[in-house]
Enzyme design. Structure first.
Site, mmCIF file in Angstrom:
data_model
loop_
_atom_site.group_PDB
_atom_site.id
_atom_site.type_symbol
_atom_site.label_atom_id
_atom_site.label_comp_id
_atom_site.label_asym_id
_atom_site.label_seq_id
_atom_site.Cartn_x
_atom_site.Cartn_y
_atom_site.Cartn_z
ATOM 1 N N ASP A 113 -29.536 -9.885 65.063
ATOM 2 C CA ASP A 113 -29.904 -8.481 65.263
ATOM 3 C C ASP A 113 -31.409 -8.384 65.488
ATOM 4 O O ASP A 113 -32.134 -9.365 65.313
ATOM 5 C CB ASP A 113 -29.453 -7.615 64.070
ATOM 6 C CG ASP A 113 -29.831 -8.219 62.710
ATOM 7 O OD1 ASP A 113 -30.666 -9.144 62.670
ATOM 8 O OD2 ASP A 113 -29.297 -7.766 61.691
ATOM 9 N N ASN A 142 -25.549 -2.868 50.572
ATOM 10 C CA ASN A 142 -24.429 -1.944 50.819
ATOM 11 C C ASN A 142 -23.281 -2.644 51.561
ATOM 12 O O ASN A 142 -22.367 -1.995 52.051
ATOM 13 C CB ASN A 142 -24.911 -0.724 51.625
ATOM 14 C CG ASN A 142 -25.400 -1.093 53.020
ATOM 15 O OD1 ASN A 142 -25.415 -2.267 53.397
ATOM 16 N ND2 ASN A 142 -25.802 -0.105 53.788
ATOM 17 N N HIS A 182 -23.547 -4.517 54.346
ATOM 18 C CA HIS A 182 -23.666 -4.683 55.810
ATOM 19 C C HIS A 182 -23.827 -6.155 56.187
ATOM 20 O O HIS A 182 -24.338 -6.964 55.406
ATOM 21 C CB HIS A 182 -24.781 -3.805 56.405
ATOM 22 C CG HIS A 182 -26.179 -4.258 56.199
ATOM 23 N ND1 HIS A 182 -27.213 -3.393 55.934
ATOM 24 C CD2 HIS A 182 -26.761 -5.491 56.227
ATOM 25 C CE1 HIS A 182 -28.342 -4.055 55.823
ATOM 26 N NE2 HIS A 182 -28.100 -5.343 55.991
ATOM 27 N N GLU A 220 -23.543 -1.262 59.606
ATOM 28 C CA GLU A 220 -23.591 -0.498 58.363
ATOM 29 C C GLU A 220 -22.207 0.037 57.999
ATOM 30 O O GLU A 220 -21.296 0.007 58.838
ATOM 31 C CB GLU A 220 -24.577 0.675 58.551
ATOM 32 C CG GLU A 220 -26.004 0.254 58.910
ATOM 33 C CD GLU A 220 -26.785 -0.295 57.703
ATOM 34 O OE1 GLU A 220 -26.168 -0.708 56.702
ATOM 35 O OE2 GLU A 220 -28.033 -0.321 57.778
HETATM 36 C C1 GLP Z 1 -31.165 -7.147 56.885
HETATM 37 C C2 GLP Z 1 -30.602 -7.822 58.153
HETATM 38 C C3 GLP Z 1 -29.439 -8.716 57.827
HETATM 39 C C4 GLP Z 1 -29.771 -9.492 56.567
HETATM 40 C C5 GLP Z 1 -29.722 -8.530 55.411
HETATM 41 C C6 GLP Z 1 -30.123 -9.124 54.078
HETATM 42 O O1 GLP Z 1 -31.281 -5.773 56.993
HETATM 43 N N1 GLP Z 1 -30.196 -6.909 59.164
HETATM 44 O O2 GLP Z 1 -29.162 -9.562 58.919
HETATM 45 O O3 GLP Z 1 -28.824 -10.485 56.373
HETATM 46 O O4 GLP Z 1 -30.426 -7.343 55.690
HETATM 47 O O5 GLP Z 1 -31.492 -9.354 54.006
HETATM 48 P P1 GLP Z 1 -32.157 -10.151 52.811
HETATM 49 O O6 GLP Z 1 -31.708 -11.556 52.948
HETATM 50 O O7 GLP Z 1 -33.640 -9.985 53.000
HETATM 51 O O8 GLP Z 1 -31.660 -9.521 51.552
#
Ligand code: GLP
Length: 261
Positions: free
Chosen positions: A73, A142, A144, A149
């Site tokens: 993403d 949440n 995702h 989302e």
């Molecule tokens: C972000 C990204 C995801 C990522 C997730 C967890 O918003 N869009 O691809 O896996 O949230 O992030 P983190 O590993 O910093 O908790």
């Protein structure tokens, strides 16, 4: 370490053990198939894994020289070349240090004048190369995956999406704690794009992920918890550390989740 569950959950004592296990999976795949197509996520969860891969590359034991890497993403709205972009993150953490040629790093064009067309182009590219050999995922608090989302349909493809308020809040830590600096939109691989990968590894570490891991263990497939889409995929494993695999319960409350100790 033990494995259980229909959505195979593999739990480890520590974040370091999880990171080593994910790094081992990547190294093994690339050893068998140097031309592998891999989609890597950004975020803090995978940073130790990327560090281990960089160390291996430095020692000449690992290289992405022939591989193809795809972003999961990307934010829309950051200036081109921003150090906060997911492209910059993957370039620093993986592409340069692991010897991946620049032209083998693929990402959606979030600066295109037509973002819908740019999303479709990225989706087409993933389809044309035959999908990912390995999709690595983190998970939002949440539930995702990517930026899909709560409420995202299972058949979603790569598209422009809006970040949930709680995601912007969680990601504010990368923007000096200022939620107003966190972009509101992104281009993300859709759930069905993610599910087209041959193998999927989802990684969750730390207490902040205990709620979504608990929900994932107990929930049936529901759009309220996008990661449950993985229940429809035949080769998915979820690697967790002790903190994420705690005893907390999670309850779904409309499209939002909550924690109960
Ligand atoms: C972000 C990204 C995801 C990522 C997730 C967890 O918003 N869009 O691809 O896996 O949230 O992030 P983190 O590993 O910093 O908790």
């Amino acid at each position: 370490m033990r494995a259980n569950n229909s959505l195979e959950i593999v739990d480890f004592e520590s974040e370091l053990e999880v990171s080593q296990a994910i790094a081992d999976e990547v190294v093994e795949l690339v050893t068998v198939n140097p031309f592998a197509k891999i989609s890597f996520p950004t975020g803090s969860t995978l940073q130790k894994t990327y560090g281990i891969l960089r160390d291996s590359a430095r020692l000449g034991r690992f290289s992405l020289a022939k591989a193809q890497v795809f972003l999961l993403d990307e934010y829309v709205g950051l200036p081109r070349g921003s150090i906060d972009s997911y492209l910059s993150f993957i370039s620093r953490e993986i592409q340069e240090p692991c010897g991946l040629p620049l032209e083998a790093l693929h990402f959606p064009d979030v600066h295109a004048s037509d973002l819908h067309e740019a999303s479709e182009k990225y989706e087409d590219l993933i389809r044309v190369v035959g999908g990912m050999d390995l999709q690595i995922l983190g998970i939002g608090s949440n539930g995702h995956i990517g930026f899909n989302e709560p409420g995202t349909p299972l058949n979603s493809r790569t598209r422009v999406a809006h970040l949930a308020p709680e995601t912007r809040e969680a990601n504010a830590r990368y923007f000096n704690g200022d939620i107003n600096m966190v972009p509101k939109r992104c281009i993300t691989q859709g759930l069905s794009t993610i599910l087209s990968a041959k193998k999927i590894l989802l990684v969750a570490t730390g207490l902040s992920k205990a709620g979504s891991v608990s929900a994932l263990r107990t929930s049936r497939m529901t759009e309220s918890l996008p990661a449950t889409a993985l229940l429809t995929h035949g080769d998915t494993r979820i690697f967790v550390d002790r903190q994420a695999y705690g005893n907390r319960e999670f309850f779904l409350d409309g499209s939002q989740g909550g924690l109960r100790s």
